[in-house]
Design a protein around this motif. Structure first.
Motif, PDB file in Angstrom:
ATOM      1  N   GLY A 407      50.780  40.461  38.413  1.00 27.87           N
ATOM      2  CA  GLY A 407      51.367  40.726  37.111  1.00 27.87           C
ATOM      3  C   GLY A 407      50.387  40.802  35.964  1.00 27.87           C
ATOM      4  N   GLN A 408      49.135  40.444  36.192  1.00 23.07           N
ATOM      5  CA  GLN A 408      48.189  40.347  35.074  1.00 23.07           C
ATOM      6  C   GLN A 408      47.646  41.714  34.673  1.00 23.07           C
ATOM      7  N   LEU A 409      47.449  41.870  33.369  1.00 22.68           N
ATOM      8  CA  LEU A 409      46.839  43.069  32.802  1.00 22.68           C
ATOM      9  C   LEU A 409      45.419  42.748  32.370  1.00 22.68           C
ATOM     10  N   PHE A 410      44.513  43.731  32.483  1.00 15.12           N
ATOM     11  CA  PHE A 410      43.103  43.493  32.174  1.00 15.12           C
ATOM     12  C   PHE A 410      42.573  44.556  31.220  1.00 15.12           C
ATOM     13  N   ALA A 411      41.704  44.102  30.312  1.00 13.82           N
ATOM     14  CA  ALA A 411      41.045  45.033  29.400  1.00 13.82           C
ATOM     15  C   ALA A 411      40.027  45.875  30.165  1.00 13.82           C
ATOM     16  N   ASP A 412      39.797  47.084  29.691  1.00 15.10           N
ATOM     17  CA  ASP A 412      38.884  47.999  30.381  1.00 15.10           C
ATOM     18  C   ASP A 412      37.445  47.503  30.388  1.00 15.10           C
ATOM     19  N   ASN A 413      37.049  46.781  29.355  1.00 13.56           N
ATOM     20  CA  ASN A 413      35.651  46.350  29.238  1.00 13.56           C
ATOM     21  C   ASN A 413      35.417  44.938  29.759  1.00 13.56           C
ATOM     22  N   LEU A 414      36.371  44.394  30.497  1.00 13.30           N
ATOM     23  CA  LEU A 414      36.220  43.033  31.003  1.00 13.30           C
ATOM     24  C   LEU A 414      35.105  42.996  32.047  1.00 13.30           C
ATOM     25  N   PRO A 415      34.129  42.086  31.900  1.00  9.80           N
ATOM     26  CA  PRO A 415      33.044  42.015  32.886  1.00  9.80           C
ATOM     27  C   PRO A 415      33.583  41.728  34.283  1.00  9.80           C
ATOM     28  N   ALA A 416      32.897  42.269  35.279  1.00 12.33           N
ATOM     29  CA  ALA A 416      33.358  42.127  36.655  1.00 12.33           C
ATOM     30  C   ALA A 416      33.501  40.670  37.068  1.00 12.33           C
ATOM     31  N   GLU A 417      32.605  39.810  36.557  1.00 14.39           N
ATOM     32  CA  GLU A 417      32.656  38.401  36.967  1.00 14.39           C
ATOM     33  C   GLU A 417      33.896  37.689  36.428  1.00 14.39           C
ATOM     34  N   ARG A 418      34.583  38.280  35.456  1.00 14.14           N
ATOM     35  CA  ARG A 418      35.790  37.663  34.921  1.00 14.14           C
ATOM     36  C   ARG A 418      37.060  38.217  35.561  1.00 14.14           C
ATOM     37  N   LEU A 419      36.909  39.148  36.444  1.00 11.25           N
ATOM     38  CA  LEU A 419      38.054  39.685  37.169  1.00 11.25           C
ATOM     39  C   LEU A 419      38.289  38.874  38.439  1.00 11.25           C
ATOM     40  N   PRO A 420      39.539  38.603  38.782  1.00 11.12           N
ATOM     41  CA  PRO A 420      39.781  37.979  40.085  1.00 11.12           C
ATOM     42  C   PRO A 420      39.385  38.925  41.202  1.00 11.12           C
ATOM     43  N   LYS A 421      39.071  38.353  42.356  1.00 13.73           N
ATOM     44  CA  LYS A 421      38.653  39.194  43.475  1.00 13.73           C
ATOM     45  C   LYS A 421      39.731  40.179  43.872  1.00 13.73           C
ATOM     46  N   THR A 422      40.972  39.731  43.823  1.00 16.06           N
ATOM     47  CA  THR A 422      42.078  40.598  44.216  1.00 16.06           C
ATOM     48  C   THR A 422      43.209  40.460  43.220  1.00 16.06           C
ATOM     49  N   GLY A 423      43.991  41.520  43.095  1.00 15.44           N
ATOM     50  CA  GLY A 423      45.225  41.466  42.347  1.00 15.44           C
ATOM     51  C   GLY A 423      45.084  41.811  40.888  1.00 15.44           C
TER      52      GLY A 423
END
Length: 851
Positions: A407-423
């Motif tokens: 369900g989470q939305l992410f900003a386009d410029n979010l660094p890869a290390e702040r993204l969860p591995k999946t989902g």
């Protein structure tokens, strides 16, 4: 050569490409593992080439030769054929938050006793963790079924000869993918020694890596167990796969002739107790993966294991981390990781094959905290129909499923290390105008080495062509519906597309597309475009999902194209499951990651929400030999996800079944809906984020109770009232914080602090004080008072039909007679105040009038 268009709509996209691959390679006799939705006669389907492993409701799993798939799909008895898909994991204030402690205290007291709580999960549960043991140190498990071990090869029918091959998929080599190796043809009849020799010729299996027993085939099954370096004690057996490939049976052409490979071994309670008695923490089905252990600890751990959480900053003694149904009987099913095996595991828990013939089944609830985002999202997938059939079969059955973490939305410029591995950011939806075009944009990050899969559904009569545009390139050739399994070379990549109309499972149209990276290279990073072109002159609403793969970065839609709705994973879209979202008790808000509904057929999902952030529960751990103190090891850890929310509901259902074993699934679901608490602020529940609101275990159990005849007395046992969810020390601390808000409360706390040790000693050693304490039902009164400390209700004034103040007066007299001068003075000075407390509100202590 792709299969003909008239059967394409019955085939999973992956199957269509596999048929083409086998036709081109000249191996149509190779066998595929499939799920078949049978709407007619299963015998007819088996006569056409399906070798059945298991059947649940309308769904049969088995193998079929690729060369027979087209004929099988053409049968009117077959609605759809799918390939099994991988599932993924959907990862102590929480129990009181959902009122699980109060649920146990609903008269006459409930703890899950007599009810089976089963967890179906690709991870293993640590049977050595004391939270899953009884007070006598024996196991609480009735059975433990591991689907990843004990691979059995069985031949049926009048077979006198033939050959077969087996493919082994072992662990990945360093820096490379997993390698599939196939044996030379193995002759029938086959002995265990011959079968073992054929397998040991493969590079991935050394002598001593396997043990083959049984045989000879065809009369007696052959069984393969992994040992040596693949011993499950040191290697996760779920990552080892044995597949039947080419099989020729002689005489042949007899539908009764089959060769089937099944996996799994069910351990009995006696076998588990024998393992525990060895006290060496060695068990064939044990691995340090934590997911299943954590989930089961929430649903039904009894908290008897002391220990710390990571960091070891605070040791918690036994009785601290207690699950919702701590006296339930337990069953664990470790699956292969394929989503269809979730249904097979649920069947094991609900049908209870460990029972002797004629024995009565216990009410049972299954927890599934795994799922897949690639599905029809309308409850029509094979695994969902199979689970629906299981729950419809009888009362006292329920399945609880985590909604998913997409369900989470992410900003386009979010660094890869702040993204969860999946989902997250995996769903997008747009209206494609009649004769118009609509573009969806997604981002591929660096080192995406695995194929990226997209699945798109839209209703008829619209008709959509699909194309892709890679960064810095022109669009690919558009692929229209009914064009077969299309493979395109594009910008150094391979595009694979299957587009069908009128899917038999739901009548919708479907497109599956895969971007395959160049050999040994990642998929081109940057922003890609998926473009849809409508050609039939009708607006089409398209929903598209991206597969989320573990261990490899997957694409995500750009922020402008991300959509939170319709993100509930399969099998949580099934009609006969309770689907659970997650919220954070720290702020009372829905977790960002919690998947949202509705289903694609516009049913509300999830059903309700439960705590799912920072939930501490049992951790899998292999106890080191030097360990002398449980507080030296991390036996618990915090996790988050709808994985941790679902078992709160599963444990509550166990309490409900103990209260009323005759409840049907529909009644259980209706009660959970009706008793859910509204979030604050209330967004207008029920909705497709919260469902009906927050789980309220206490009210659910109260509502589950069968109606008692008028005038029937209800008694509450002391053990039933005991609240083990929040230990007395924790309840007393919460009580202290409320009491000290007033001057009178601070005086009472000072008296307690000064004299509690002496009072406890006298109650334990002085006969008159002991008699007075128990005659006033002191233990029960104390538990009852602590159980209501969070409510704005009066402190109990009566117990049964007797005023508490009368009994308290007799206790004070006994304590004054036996106590020290200081205790006597305190009782004399403050007796009126102490006798005025029963019946008062904690918030109104300063208003007490004492004389």
């Amino acid at each position: 050569m792709a299969p003909p268009n008239q059967v394409l709509h019955k085939l999973d996209g992956d199957l269509a490409f596999r048929i083409a691959d086998r036709a081109e390679s000249g191996h149509p006799a190779d066998r595929a593992t499939v799920l078949v939705h049978v709407v007619g006669d299963l015998a007819t389907v088996e006569a056409a080439g399906l070798w059945t492993e298991w059947t649940i409701g309308p769904i049969s799993r088995g193998t079929v030769a690729y060369g027979d798939l087209e004929a099988l799909a053409a049968l009117p008895d077959v609605e759809r054929i799918e390939v099994p898909r991988r599932s993924r994991k959907l990862l102590h204030e929480n129990v009181p938050e959902m009122r699980g402690d109060r649920a146990r205290e609903v008269p006459p007291g409930f703890s899950g006793k007599g009810v089976v709580v089963g967890v179906v999960d690709p991870d293993m549960v640590d049977i050595f963790h004391h939270t899953f043991r009884k007070p006598d140190d024996t196991t609480r498990f009735l059975a433990y079924f591991d689907q990843t071990v004990h691979h059995q090869f069985v031949v049926t029918g009048p077979v006198t000869g033939g050959t077969f091959t087996v493919t082994f998929i072992g662990p990945a080599a360093s820096g490379a993918g997993r390698v599939a190796e196939t044996t030379d043809p193995i002759s029938i009849p086959t002995t265990a020694a011959a079968f073992q020799a054929a397998l040991e010729k493969l590079n991935g299996i050394n002598p001593g890596d396997i043990a083959v027993t049984g045989g000879p085939l065809p009369g007696t099954p052959l069984v393969v167990d992994f040992i040596g370096r693949y011993d499950p004690a040191v290697f996760d057996g779920g990552r080892l796969v044995l597949l039947l490939e080419q099989v020729t049976l002689i005489p042949g052409h007899d539908p009764a002739q089959t060769m089937v490979k099944t996996s799994g071994r069910a351990f009995t309670a006696d076998e588990l107790n024998a393992v525990l008695a060895q006290k060496n923490d060695k068990f064939v089905s044990l691995h340090p993966a934590e997911h299943a252990t954590h989930v089961l600890g929430i649903a039904a751990g009894n908290g008897s294991q002391a220990g710390t959480t990571p960091g070891g900053d605070c040791c918690r003694r036994a009785g601290y981390y207690v699950g919702v149904a701590p006296d339930a009987d337990l069953v664990m099913v470790r699956t292969t990781g394929f989503i269809d095996d979730l249904a097979r595991g649920a069947r094991f828990v609900l049908e209870q094959p460990w029972l002797p013939a004629g024995a009565t089944r216990q009410p049972a609830v299954v927890n599934i905290s795994n799922g897949s985002e690639l599905s029809a999202h309308d409850g029509t997938d094979a695994v969902e129909k199979a689970i629906d059939a299981l729950v419809e079969a009888a009362a006292g059955r329920a399945v609880v499923v985590a909604a998913g973490n997409d369900g989470q939305l992410f900003a386009d410029n979010l660094p890869a290390e702040r993204l969860p591995k999946t989902g997250g950011a995996i769903h997008s939806t747009k209206d494609v105008p009649a004769h118009g075009t609509q573009a969806f944009h997604f981002t591929i990050r660096g080192q995406d080495l695995e194929p990226d899969l997209f699945e798109l559904w839209y209703p008829g009569p619209g008709s959509l062509n699909i194309s892709f545009t890679a960064p810095g390139n022109a669009p690919s050739t558009p692929v229209p519906p009914k064009s077969g399994a299309v493979r395109l070379s594009y910008a150094g990549h391979t595009l694979r597309v299957l587009s069908t109309v009128g899917e038999p499972q739901n009548g919708r149209n479907r497109i599956t597309a895969t971007i395959v990276p160049p050999d040994g290279q990642p998929i081109a990073p940057g922003t890609w475009t998926l473009r849809l072109i409508e050609t039939a002159g009708t607006i089409a609403t398209a929903h598209c999902w991206i597969s989320s793969t573990e261990g490899d970065p997957h694409p995500r839609w750009v922020r402008a194209d991300q959509e939170q709705s319709v993100t509930v994973n399969a099998p949580a879209n099934a009609k006969n499951v309770i689907t659970v979202g997650a919220y954070n008790i720290a702020d009372g808000q829905l977790a960002d990651f919690s998947a949202r509904g509705p289903t694609l057929d516009n049913r509300m999902k999830p059903d309700l929400a439960a705590p799912g952030v920072g939930v501490v529960s049992a951790k899998s751990v292999v106890r080191p030999g030097w360990l002398t103190c449980d507080c030296c090891a991390d036996f618990y850890l915090p996790e988050l996800g709808t994985s941790t929310a679902a078992p709160f509901v599963a444990g509550t259902v166990a309490l409900m079944f103990q209260a009323n074993p005759a409840l049907t699934f529909g009644q259980v679901r209706d009660i959970l809906h009706a008793t859910a608490r509204k979030p604050s602020p209330d967004p207008g529940v029920p909705d497709n984020a919260w469902g009906y609101g927050k789980l309220d275990a206490e009210q659910a159990v109260r509502r589950a109770l069968p109606a008692a005849p008028a005038g029937t007395p209800v008694t509450v046992s002391a053990s039933a009232r005991a609240s083990t969810f929040l230990p007395p020390a924790e309840k007393l601390e919460a009580l202290r914080q409320r009491v000290e808000a007033s001057a009178t409360g601070r005086l009472l706390l000072a008296l307690a602090s000064e004299h509690i040790d002496e009072v406890r000693r006298l109650v334990n050693t002085d006969r008159h004080s002991l008699i007075a304490w128990h005659r006033m039902h002191g233990p029960a009164i104390l538990r009852s008072a602590l159980a209501t400390f969070a409510d704005e209700v009066p402190i109990p004034a009566d117990h049964g039909d007797r005023p508490i103040a009368d009994g308290l007066g007799r206790l004070l007299d006994a304590l004054a007679d036996a106590g020290s001068p200081a205790l006597r003075r305190a009782i004399q000075d403050h007796r009126p105040l102490l006798l005025a407390v029963p019946g008062a509100r904690l918030t109104d202590l300063d208003l007490l009038e004492v004389h």
